[in-house]
Scaffold this active site. Structure first.
Site, short mmCIF file in Angstrom:
data_model
loop_
_atom_site.label_atom_id
_atom_site.label_comp_id
_atom_site.label_asym_id
_atom_site.label_seq_id
_atom_site.Cartn_x
_atom_site.Cartn_y
_atom_site.Cartn_z
N GLU A 230 -19.91 -7.64 -12.00
CA GLU A 230 -21.21 -7.58 -11.10
C GLU A 230 -20.63 -6.46 -10.05
O GLU A 230 -19.70 -7.11 -8.97
CB GLU A 230 -21.56 -8.74 -10.52
N CYS A 264 -25.05 -5.59 -2.09
CA CYS A 264 -24.81 -4.74 -3.18
C CYS A 264 -26.08 -4.14 -3.69
O CYS A 264 -26.00 -3.09 -4.42
CB CYS A 264 -24.46 -5.55 -4.39
P1 NAD Z 1 -13.72 -5.73 -3.62
O1 NAD Z 1 -13.88 -4.97 -4.84
O2 NAD Z 1 -12.97 -4.70 -2.48
O3 NAD Z 1 -13.18 -7.04 -3.76
C1 NAD Z 1 -13.57 -7.91 -4.41
C2 NAD Z 1 -12.50 -9.17 -4.67
O4 NAD Z 1 -11.51 -8.77 -5.49
C3 NAD Z 1 -11.95 -9.64 -3.54
O5 NAD Z 1 -11.55 -10.98 -3.78
C4 NAD Z 1 -10.57 -9.02 -3.66
O6 NAD Z 1 -9.52 -9.76 -3.21
C5 NAD Z 1 -10.33 -8.89 -5.06
N1 NAD Z 1 -9.49 -7.60 -5.49
C6 NAD Z 1 -9.04 -6.58 -4.67
N2 NAD Z 1 -8.28 -5.73 -5.46
C7 NAD Z 1 -8.21 -6.30 -6.43
C8 NAD Z 1 -7.58 -5.87 -7.85
N3 NAD Z 1 -6.82 -5.02 -7.80
N4 NAD Z 1 -7.37 -6.76 -8.66
C9 NAD Z 1 -8.34 -7.77 -8.86
N5 NAD Z 1 -8.91 -8.35 -7.76
C10 NAD Z 1 -8.83 -7.59 -6.47
O7 NAD Z 1 -15.12 -5.78 -3.11
P2 NAD Z 1 -15.62 -6.08 -1.70
O8 NAD Z 1 -15.56 -5.20 -0.50
O9 NAD Z 1 -15.06 -7.56 -1.56
O10 NAD Z 1 -17.16 -6.19 -1.93
C11 NAD Z 1 -18.30 -5.17 -1.75
C12 NAD Z 1 -18.47 -4.66 -2.92
O11 NAD Z 1 -18.97 -5.49 -4.08
C13 NAD Z 1 -19.58 -3.55 -2.96
O12 NAD Z 1 -19.14 -2.52 -3.88
C14 NAD Z 1 -20.61 -4.49 -3.54
O13 NAD Z 1 -21.77 -3.29 -4.11
C15 NAD Z 1 -20.12 -5.31 -4.52
N6 NAD Z 1 -20.84 -6.41 -4.71
C16 NAD Z 1 -21.48 -6.37 -5.99
C17 NAD Z 1 -22.23 -7.62 -5.94
C18 NAD Z 1 -23.35 -7.81 -7.54
O14 NAD Z 1 -23.71 -8.93 -7.54
N7 NAD Z 1 -23.22 -6.86 -8.26
C19 NAD Z 1 -22.69 -8.46 -5.34
C20 NAD Z 1 -21.89 -8.31 -3.95
C21 NAD Z 1 -21.15 -7.13 -3.87
#
Ligand code: NAD
Length: 490
Positions: A230, A264
């Site tokens: 997602e 998002c």
């Molecule tokens: P992010 O991708 O930076 O982090 C998300 C999660 O992934 C965190 O728990 C983080 O610790 C973990 N993470 C970070 N690096 C990782 C790696 N290398 N391997 C595995 N896990 C890792 O995202 P964010 O800044 O927390 O959230 C914002 C983003 O999420 C935006 O792009 C937004 O559009 C998206 N988002 C999507 C949805 C959806 O339902 N489609 C909902 C909310 C947010």
């Protein structure tokens, strides 16, 4: 087993984390096998306990989110994070008996008539890993559990490090309501996330950025773990020539400014008929003033999650201004903020005269910046969208239904809302997910149940010697040739 994870403290190496997480995974997998088949009662008990965490601890959870954001309205948190997850869990509880029913399927003639049968049985996959982001930290951890638990799985959760108070509280609450062999929460940063995503789960749900989604999918590939991703992206709004601009402005900004644009599905940019550009900016300015006068001190407005993201957004504005965009700042009276106000609150920035050289048109904005791109014909707007990554959401405002159909038929996005924004995510019976760079797979309602289940085909053979009947018993000869002549024709 919960204590095995607790024994890992912040000073431990990532390898110690990985080993501890592997222990939890092994224990969950064993408990899953020992429990099989997972009864309705057991699934409902897990959904009920998840609901109880949300309902009984709603105020603590909202206080934790307010602490993590520095400023986040409690009523908004109850709306976006608590109520929406409660709704998802109750929907799953209500429908799970029906979802669990095996599906009878038709068979090739004449096998059904001869007593053979075929069905699909939905089996839990086993242990599902959930990685959640910070923007709706409670919703995006709890709402997916509706489908995951209804399907009979066990769960390991890795919430975001950017909301430490909320993540720590979720870890504590889950350990109070669940045995670690049912649900276990592992807190930590990107390095822990990376180790987590390399575990041999039976399914992995990742909610977060497209960039990290690529790493997660690569890590999951090593163990051939199926993923639901997602992700994010730039969700466009097409403003038709036929749109009511005041209605459009109010609805777009209600969605855009909720959580200060950190959604998002937030409308990322507007495609506006060139000759309505000035009127559109005016309508947006008026709507912003009505909805959030003095955004920088408004009690219903959310702060930007941290100074790094605040600086990221300011850099976008600086870049756009330097490259010639026109800027309109709404909701800031320029007054000094009181000392107790967080310094990460941000007004709305409307940008017109933007182009693809500017970073605002390249990156997902995820904040209160709204660029407007002009178009001459609707096909030009469609071509612009199709020349970019397939978005998570697409919004069309207008009263021209032929044009609306034209737009929907010629574009691709995760979902669509017509004459509003975000609303397609708010219904449990509508699947939610992206496509391509905005994600893969979906959840909510029955699609969530199916995403986290294995659709297992079960075929029962007839007592007749069917292979002989069709001539497929070696040695092959005239009988099989006759069957094939019957099958291979137009
Ligand atoms: P992010 O991708 O930076 O982090 C998300 C999660 O992934 C965190 O728990 C983080 O610790 C973990 N993470 C970070 N690096 C990782 C790696 N290398 N391997 C595995 N896990 C890792 O995202 P964010 O800044 O927390 O959230 C914002 C983003 O999420 C935006 O792009 C937004 O559009 C998206 N988002 C999507 C949805 C959806 O339902 N489609 C909902 C909310 C947010």
């Amino acid at each position: 087993m919960a204590s095995r994870m607790q024994a890992i403290d912040a000073d431990q190496t990532i390898e110690a984390y990985r080993a501890a997480m592997n222990d939890v995974l092994a224990a969950q997998k064993k408990a899953f096998l020992d429990e099989a088949p997972v009864s309705v009662k057991s699934r409902i008990s897990r959904l009920d306990r998840t609901l109880a965490i949300l309902v009984d601890h709603q105020n603590e959870l909202c206080a934790a989110m307010a602490q993590d954001f520095d400023s986040r309205p409690v009523l908004m948190s109850k709306f976006t994070d608590i109520a929406s997850a409660v709704k998802a869990l109750k929907f799953a509880k209500k429908h799970l008996r029906y979802w669990m029913q095996p599906e009878k399927r038709g068979l090739e003639f004449p096998l059904g008539l001869l007593g053979a049968s075929g069905r699909i049985a939905y089996q839990p996959k086993g242990v599902v890993g959930v990685i959640s982001p910070w923007n709706f930290p409670v919703n995006l951890t709890f709402a997916p559990l509706a489908g995951i638990l209804a399907a009979g799985n066990r769960v390991m959760i890795k919430p975001s490090e950017l909301t430490p108070a909320t993540s720590a509280l979720m870890e504590q609450l889950f350990s109070e309501y669940f045995d670690g062999e049912e649900i276990s929460v592992i807190t930590g940063g990107a390095d822990v996330g990376q180790a987590f995503s390399s575990l041999a789960f039976d399914h992995l749900l990742f909610t977060g950025s497209t960039a990290v989604g690529r790493h997660v999918m690569r890590a999951a590939a090593d163990n051939l773990v199926p993923v639901t991703l997602e992700l994010g992206g730039k969700s466009p709004v097409i403003v038709s020539k036929s749109a009511d601009l005041d209605q459009m402005a109010e609805r777009v900004l209600t969605g855009k400014l909720m959580n200060a644009g950190q959604i998002c599905l937030a409308p990322d940019y507007l495609l506006v008929p060139q000759d309505r550009m000035a009127a559109c900016v005016e309508a947006l300015e008026k709507a912003a003033a009505r909805l959030y006068p003095h955004m920088d001190r408004h009690p219903d407005y959310t702060a930007i999650i941290n100074s790094r993201h605040h600086s990221r957004l300011q850099a976008h504005i600086k870049d756009a201004q330097e490259k010639g965009a026109r800027l309109s700042v709404c909701g800031s009276d320029g007054q000094q903020k009181p000392d107790d106000q967080p310094n990460t609150t941000m007004p709305l920035y409307i940008l017109s005269g933007v182009d693809d050289q500017m970073t605002v048109m390249r990156d997902e904005l995820f904040g209160p910046i709204l660029p407007l791109v002009g178009y001459q014909s609707i096909d030009e707007a469609i071509a612009y969208i199709n020349a970019h990554d397939r978005p998570l959401g697409l919004y069309y405002f207008g009263q021209n239904q032929a044009e609306e159909r034209h737009v929907i038929a010629r574009t691709t996005s995760g979902g669509v809302t017509v004459n509003d924004v975000l609303w397609h995510v708010a219904h449990e019976d509508l699947p939610f997910g992206g496509i391509g760079p905005s994600g893969m797979g979906s959840y909510h309602g029955v699609e969530g149940f199916k995403s986290f289940s294995h659709a297992r085909t079960i075929y029962r053979q007839t007592g007749f010697n069917i292979t002989k009947l069709i001539g497929a018993l070696p040695p092959y000869g005239q009988a099989l040739a006759k069957t094939l002549r019957f099958q291979i024709k137009k």
